[in-house]
Design an enzyme around this catalytic site. Structure first.
Site, mmCIF file in Angstrom:
data_model
loop_
_atom_site.group_PDB
_atom_site.id
_atom_site.type_symbol
_atom_site.label_atom_id
_atom_site.label_comp_id
_atom_site.label_asym_id
_atom_site.label_seq_id
_atom_site.Cartn_x
_atom_site.Cartn_y
_atom_site.Cartn_z
ATOM 1 N N HIS B 62 0.844 -1.211 0.000
ATOM 2 C CA HIS B 62 0.000 0.000 0.000
ATOM 3 C C HIS B 62 0.873 1.251 0.000
ATOM 4 O O HIS B 62 1.250 1.762 1.047
ATOM 5 C CB HIS B 62 -0.933 0.002 1.210
ATOM 6 C CG HIS B 62 -2.015 1.034 1.133
ATOM 7 N ND1 HIS B 62 -3.277 0.826 1.639
ATOM 8 C CD2 HIS B 62 -2.037 2.284 0.604
ATOM 9 C CE1 HIS B 62 -4.015 1.904 1.428
ATOM 10 N NE2 HIS B 62 -3.286 2.813 0.811
ATOM 11 N N HIS B 64 1.605 5.160 -2.194
ATOM 12 C CA HIS B 64 1.165 6.153 -3.182
ATOM 13 C C HIS B 64 2.414 6.738 -3.822
ATOM 14 O O HIS B 64 3.190 7.415 -3.150
ATOM 15 C CB HIS B 64 0.342 7.247 -2.505
ATOM 16 C CG HIS B 64 -0.921 6.730 -1.876
ATOM 17 N ND1 HIS B 64 -2.114 6.655 -2.554
ATOM 18 C CD2 HIS B 64 -1.162 6.223 -0.639
ATOM 19 C CE1 HIS B 64 -3.049 6.131 -1.763
ATOM 20 N NE2 HIS B 64 -2.495 5.867 -0.583
ATOM 21 N N LEU B 65 2.605 6.436 -5.110
ATOM 22 C CA LEU B 65 3.790 6.955 -5.805
ATOM 23 C C LEU B 65 3.509 8.294 -6.487
ATOM 24 O O LEU B 65 4.427 8.944 -6.984
ATOM 25 C CB LEU B 65 4.301 5.933 -6.822
ATOM 26 C CG LEU B 65 4.836 4.612 -6.229
ATOM 27 C CD1 LEU B 65 5.286 3.668 -7.332
ATOM 28 C CD2 LEU B 65 5.981 4.871 -5.248
ATOM 29 N N ASN B 96 -4.896 6.297 -7.184
ATOM 30 C CA ASN B 96 -5.478 7.646 -7.081
ATOM 31 C C ASN B 96 -4.495 8.722 -7.557
ATOM 32 O O ASN B 96 -4.119 9.632 -6.827
ATOM 33 C CB ASN B 96 -5.954 7.940 -5.657
ATOM 34 C CG ASN B 96 -4.860 7.838 -4.612
ATOM 35 O OD1 ASN B 96 -3.850 7.173 -4.833
ATOM 36 N ND2 ASN B 96 -5.039 8.515 -3.499
ATOM 37 N N ASP B 154 -8.892 3.248 -3.431
ATOM 38 C CA ASP B 154 -8.330 3.805 -2.189
ATOM 39 C C ASP B 154 -8.449 5.325 -2.137
ATOM 40 O O ASP B 154 -8.135 6.024 -3.087
ATOM 41 C CB ASP B 154 -6.853 3.422 -2.040
ATOM 42 C CG ASP B 154 -6.304 3.885 -0.693
ATOM 43 O OD1 ASP B 154 -7.012 3.728 0.310
ATOM 44 O OD2 ASP B 154 -5.177 4.414 -0.657
ATOM 45 N N HIS B 181 -10.692 0.789 0.933
ATOM 46 C CA HIS B 181 -10.456 1.796 1.973
ATOM 47 C C HIS B 181 -11.824 1.945 2.627
ATOM 48 O O HIS B 181 -12.693 2.624 2.103
ATOM 49 C CB HIS B 181 -9.973 3.094 1.301
ATOM 50 C CG HIS B 181 -9.988 4.307 2.184
ATOM 51 N ND1 HIS B 181 -8.926 5.164 2.285
ATOM 52 C CD2 HIS B 181 -10.944 4.835 2.987
ATOM 53 C CE1 HIS B 181 -9.219 6.158 3.099
ATOM 54 N NE2 HIS B 181 -10.433 5.985 3.542
ATOM 55 N N ASP B 309 1.066 2.488 3.822
ATOM 56 C CA ASP B 309 0.206 3.568 3.318
ATOM 57 C C ASP B 309 1.040 4.837 3.107
ATOM 58 O O ASP B 309 0.632 5.947 3.465
ATOM 59 C CB ASP B 309 -0.979 3.844 4.246
ATOM 60 C CG ASP B 309 -2.034 4.743 3.580
ATOM 61 O OD1 ASP B 309 -1.917 5.030 2.373
ATOM 62 O OD2 ASP B 309 -2.971 5.168 4.298
ATOM 63 N N HIS B 313 3.329 14.058 0.851
ATOM 64 C CA HIS B 313 2.765 15.359 0.484
ATOM 65 C C HIS B 313 3.897 16.363 0.481
ATOM 66 O O HIS B 313 4.927 16.170 1.135
ATOM 67 C CB HIS B 313 1.692 15.800 1.482
ATOM 68 C CG HIS B 313 0.448 14.975 1.425
ATOM 69 N ND1 HIS B 313 -0.405 15.018 0.345
ATOM 70 C CD2 HIS B 313 -0.076 14.085 2.287
ATOM 71 C CE1 HIS B 313 -1.409 14.185 0.559
ATOM 72 N NE2 HIS B 313 -1.234 13.599 1.732
HETATM 73 ZN ZN LIG Z 1 -6.684 4.683 2.027
#
Ligand SMILES: [Zn+2]
Lengths: 313, 428
Positions: B62, B64-65, B96, B154, B181, B309, B313
């Site tokens: 899990h 986020h790239l 996402n 997600d 999610h 996860d 940011h």
């Molecule tokens: Zn999530």
């Protein structure tokens, strides 16, 4: 015996304060109350000090009270409210803080709709920061002025039974008051609709109750909170009529309290919603005194914070 | 032909029940042999792993790239460097992005970027619904053909129960896991932290644990109805864990992951870190009671995987007041040390169980290569140094994200090296 002194750079909330610090503010405020009775209501205490009033969220009353306190202490104040050029929408709070720091103020008075904003500013600016209300978190000067009002009427706070009634979940006034009253030894009951009670209200060290009459039983002090029914887009209460039926303070209901009960409200009131006019204007009401005491308490806080920075007269 | 001998380490491979000193020979991208006192074949490179632990390559299911679309937060390149630095040989990345990975061309783009930066494997996760809008199913078949390993919306829970049912059914054609999610956004409302004692004290709007539980409960019934494979992303409450446990007993095909932050921090951290936005993520840091339930779930086998996860940011986005900050923290470069220090040295679980949660379990949940050092398996390997002490310093992260609540933590245990397809990974 050594005099208690104020050492904090900021006043961010009541939670971190000791009973001695709270008492020091109240005692200092008493001495400022006397100034309000003079024909010329001004002292040179903060001459040469600059105070910025930052109201990201509108609040005419609190802002006016601070402004008056600053004027009476001869401080130079500057007001920024949401919509004014200094608090531009879209500018990050950190950039705002940097800009303010460049003006080298001595004190910042901050009101914001979100909890923690005064704390963030306090970390980033050298000026002392006074929290004038951050979301539903704290409103320390309100609790201090409430305490001053109670003390002047009852001569003490320890041992009193205080009922706080209304929208507990969304009230910054409750949190500050609960901390303060507990530290000074009062016993506090909070009452309100179940839909407006935080899930862990009992963890605040109060008695939680969902019935107004039960909460009023034997109370020395009743604090009514503003019911902002219109603000809740999420269904928390069906109607004003239902609210008054369950939690509106009428004279008949108030009869359950002590005979010399005082009734308080942080304002602005919704007559006929949380409080009936017969109570708001009745014999136990000290609502207007709260306003007067507010100026003295804010003078005391400004004075103590400025003195802690050194150079205070 | 290429060969690499990793010699003298303590080899821990839960897939084979191994925890002993063994040498490991990697040849032509796969595991060739395991054994004591192996001699390197002619021309083989040798790594001395004495004092280190040798495990199947760690897999984070899990992350986020952020690419395509949010390259200012992270890129495939920076994310994979972070993965390698953190001891991972593979990551599964959430869809996402902008555009959303709901079609073949985005999947191919991500994989092309990954091929240019071979620090770790990338397994893209496709969207459940087109545009993650929760209305129409995305083209699972096309995406699978392009390399997608699972589907998830997600960040945008699938609210429509009918769509969720169809997703679970349709995913069976490809034996795909549907990752949810789980969050009822109506219950979340304007909530920014866990609803409980600390939201009460801080006056911040709360997100009740029930916001997660009601959706997990619904989905488990739908997974039972359809026979689909269902995976709970970042499970955070004791109730949800109990629902999973109970559904599994009934034979529902369910798995779940938990994050290090939900295992090691509670909602109290929001107050302790004075409204720092580094304590703001979804699901929110839960109560101490939930933390204890999750730890018990690690120990009793209910939890299948630990996943970070990883949600980078930009510092400008996070350096704002709590309520205005985006949800999410980075995790690729802290997960291993946090888990070694707090879970293994802290006595919560033995090392082999941790490796199961970080490698064998994740591979099984999504049907990925790896998670095992049995002969013939891909030669993805992680070396761990159980004793090295590190202090978490976000300024040294390979990730573009600096948003972590663990800055300044001193931890015992750290990743030492990774091997990808039999070759040591080196970062520029
Ligand atoms: Zn999530």
């Amino acid at each position: 015996m050594s005099e208690p002194t104020w050492r904090r750079k900021d006043l961010l909330g009541i939670a971190p304060l000791s009973a001695e610090e709270i008492t020091l503010v109240l005692d200092t405020a008493e001495s400022f109350l006397e100034i309000a009775e003079r024909p010329i209501k001004k002292v040179p205490t903060l001459r040469g000090k600059s105070v910025l009033n930052l109201f990201f969220e509108a609040s005419t009353r609190t802002r006016s009270s601070f402004e008056l306190a600053e004027k009476r202490l001869s401080a130079d104040s500057l007001n920024f409210s949401s919509g004014s050029s200094a608090l531009v929408k879209g500018e990050s709070l950190i950039d705002t803080a940097r800009n303010l720091q460049a003006m080298a103020p001595d004190l910042l008075v901050v009101r914001h709709q979100h909890p923690g904003v005064p704390h963030l500013l306090a970390e980033r600016v050298e000026a002392g920061v006074i929290n004038a209300g951050d979301g539903a978190h704290e409103h320390p000067t309100q609790a201090l002025l409430d305490a001053l009002t109670i003390r002047r009427h009852k001569g003490r706070i320890a041992g009193l039974k205080v009922a706080i009634v209304g929208d507990v979940a969304h009230s910054r006034v409750v949190r500050s008051n609960v901390h303060l009253l507990a530290k000074l030894g009062a016993s506090v009951t909070v009452a309100g609709p179940r839909t407006m009670m935080p899930v862990a209200a009992d963890s605040l060290g109060v008695t939680v109750c969902y019935d107004l009459e039960e909460a009023l039983e034997g109370a020395d002090v009743v604090m009514m909170l503003r019911a902002q029914l219109e603000r809740h887009r999420r269904a928390l209460f069906p109607s004003v009529r239902d609210y008054f039926r369950l939690f509106g303070l009428s004279r008949a209901r108030l009869a359950r309290a002590q005979e010399d009960v005082i009734v308080m409200h942080p304002g602005p009131m919704n007559r006929g919603v949380e409080i009936a006019s017969e109570v708001a204007d009745g014999p136990g009401s000290v609502i207007l005194e709260q306003v007067a005491n507010g100026v003295a308490v804010r003078m005391a806080v400004l004075y103590l914070l400025a003195a802690a920075q050194g150079g205070g007269e | 032909m290429s060969a690499h001998l990793i010699r003298g380490g303590r080899l821990v491979d839960p897939s084979q029940g191994l925890d002993e000193e063994l040498d490991l020979l990697l040849e032509d991208g796969v595991v060739a042999r395991l054994g004591a006192g192996l001699e390197p074949p002619p021309g083989a490179a040798v790594t001395d792993a004495r004092g280190l632990v040798v495990t199947p390559g760690l897999i984070d299911v899990h992350v986020h790239l952020r690419e395509p679309g949010h390259e200012y937060k992270e890129t495939v390149e920076s994310g994979l460097m972070a993965a390698a630095a953190g001891g991972f040989t593979a990551v599964a990345c959430m869809p996402n992005t902008e555009p959303v990975n709901d079609n073949r061309s985005v999947t191919e783009h991500v994989l092309r970027q990954a091929a240019r930066h071979p620090y770790a494997r990338v397994h893209p996760i496709g969207a459940i619904s087109k545009g993650q809008k929760g209305e129409e199913l995305a083209e699972f078949g096309e995406m699978v053909a392009a390399g997608v390993v699972a589907v998830s919306d997600d960040g945008w829970p699938v609210k429509n129960a009918h769509l969720m049912r169809r997703a679970l059914e349709y995913a069976r054609h490809f034996d795909l896991t549907v990752i949810q999610h789980a969050e009822d956004l109506e219950l979340t409302g304007d909530g920014v932290m866990h609803e409980g004692e600390w939201s009460t004290r801080l006056g911040l709007p709360g997100i009740p644990g029930a916001a997660e539980d009601v959706m997990v409960a619904r989905d488990l019934l739908l997974a039972e109805l359809t026979g689909g494979r269902y995976h709970v992303a970042h499970l955070s409450t004791g109730h949800s864990l109990e629902l999973v446990r109970e559904a599994r007993r009934r034979g529902v095909r369910v798995s779940c992951e938990v994050t290090p932050h939900h295992l090691l921090l509670s909602d109290r951290a929001v107050a302790e870190q004075s409204f720092s936005s580094h304590t703001k993520m979804k699901p929110p840091l839960r109560s101490q009671h939930d933390v204890e339930a999750l730890l018990a779930g690690l120990a009793d086998g209910t939890v299948d995987a630990i996943a970070s996860d990883h949600a980078p940011h930009h510092p400008d986005e996070k350096d704002v007041q709590f309520s205005a900050a985006p949800f999410g923290i980075v995790g690729l470069e802290t997960t291993v040390s946090l888990c070694l220090d707090r879970l293994v040295h802290g006595g919560v679980i033995p090392l082999p169980r941790l490796i199961e949660l970080l490698s064998t379990g994740p591979a099984r949940v999504l049907g990925l290569p790896g998670g095992s050092l049995a002969p013939g398996q891909v030669a993805d390997v992680t070396l761990l140094d159980l004793e090295r002490r590190i202090t978490v310093d976000p300024t040294t992260f390979r990730s573009k994200g600096r948003n972590t609540p663990f800055a300044g933590w001193t931890l015992r245990g750290a990743p030492a090296a990774t091997f990808l397809a039999g070759r040591p990974v080196t970062l520029p």
